[in-house]
Design an enzyme around this catalytic site. Structure first.
Site, PDB file in Angstrom:
ATOM      1  N   THR A  45       0.838  -1.208   0.000  1.00  0.00           N
ATOM      2  CA  THR A  45       0.000   0.000   0.000  1.00  0.00           C
ATOM      3  C   THR A  45       0.871   1.256   0.000  1.00  0.00           C
ATOM      4  O   THR A  45       0.598   2.204  -0.743  1.00  0.00           O
ATOM      5  CB  THR A  45      -0.964   0.001   1.198  1.00  0.00           C
ATOM      6  OG1 THR A  45      -1.755  -1.187   1.154  1.00  0.00           O
ATOM      7  CG2 THR A  45      -1.890   1.208   1.167  1.00  0.00           C
ATOM      8  N   CYS A  46       1.921   1.260   0.801  1.00  0.00           N
ATOM      9  CA  CYS A  46       2.818   2.424   0.848  1.00  0.00           C
ATOM     10  C   CYS A  46       3.470   2.650  -0.509  1.00  0.00           C
ATOM     11  O   CYS A  46       3.560   3.789  -0.982  1.00  0.00           O
ATOM     12  CB  CYS A  46       3.897   2.243   1.912  1.00  0.00           C
ATOM     13  SG  CYS A  46       3.247   2.206   3.588  1.00  0.00           S
ATOM     14  N   THR A  47       3.895   1.584  -1.143  1.00  0.00           N
ATOM     15  CA  THR A  47       4.549   1.707  -2.443  1.00  0.00           C
ATOM     16  C   THR A  47       3.577   2.257  -3.480  1.00  0.00           C
ATOM     17  O   THR A  47       3.922   3.179  -4.225  1.00  0.00           O
ATOM     18  CB  THR A  47       5.132   0.357  -2.892  1.00  0.00           C
ATOM     19  OG1 THR A  47       6.103  -0.052  -1.916  1.00  0.00           O
ATOM     20  CG2 THR A  47       5.797   0.458  -4.254  1.00  0.00           C
ATOM     21  N   LEU A  50       3.078   6.051  -2.681  1.00  0.00           N
ATOM     22  CA  LEU A  50       4.222   6.904  -3.002  1.00  0.00           C
ATOM     23  C   LEU A  50       4.519   6.914  -4.497  1.00  0.00           C
ATOM     24  O   LEU A  50       4.972   7.935  -5.028  1.00  0.00           O
ATOM     25  CB  LEU A  50       5.452   6.489  -2.191  1.00  0.00           C
ATOM     26  CG  LEU A  50       5.335   6.719  -0.674  1.00  0.00           C
ATOM     27  CD1 LEU A  50       6.621   6.317   0.025  1.00  0.00           C
ATOM     28  CD2 LEU A  50       4.979   8.144  -0.335  1.00  0.00           C
TER      29      LEU A  50
END
Length: 157
Positions: A45-47, A50
């Site tokens: 999710t973070c990838t 970002l």
């Protein structure tokens, strides 16, 4: 509880992915900042979040806003992450004391050991003009950034 809008953003100094020390107050009087807390480098999710910001950097650049990501990862991990994903913006290591800046902003999840997904848009005077936090596991939308930038950029001029 996350810091509220219209409050002064706590100053801090952390190393970026290259080991250079970045101080939030260095941007005061120069340019607004979008401070983006994310749980962990290399997580799915973070990838995706970002990468979406990377692909839409013009949203921030057009308003003269400095985009800064921050997580509890080490600077070495953040450097590998930025190189792997082609991030051309600053990533800060809130590594030690572990999550200290996330705690100051009220977004550290003690039970998990990392920050929640939280974004704070800070004007040139150092005041939080817009912020949003998503539930654990839920990505932030690009529309939320657009709305927050609309609230921020007029305050920056």
């Amino acid at each position: 509880m996350p810091l509220q809008d219209s409050t002064l953003a706590p100053d801090f100094e952390l190393p970026n992915q290259f080991g250079e020390h970045i101080r939030l107050s260095d941007f005061r009087g120069r340019k607004p900042v979008a401070l983006v807390f994310f749980p962990l480098a290399f997580s799915s999710t973070c990838t995706s979040e970002l990468c979406e910001l990377r692909d839409n950097l013009a949203l921030f650049a057009d308003g003269g806003v400095e985009l800064i990501g921050i997580s509890v990862d080490s600077k070495a991990t953040l450097r590998a992450y930025a190189e792997h994903e082609g991030y051309d913006f600053t990533l800060l290591a809130d590594f030690w004391p572990h999550g200290a800046v996330a705690k100051e902003y009220g977004v550290f999840l003690e039970a998990k050991g990392f920050a929640n997904r939280a974004s704070f848009l800070i004007d040139t005077a150092g005041t939080i003009r817009a912020s949003f936090v998503t539930a654990p596991g839920q990505a932030r939308s690009l529309d939320a950034y657009r709305t927050a930038l609309d609230a921020l950029v007029p305050a920056a001029h």
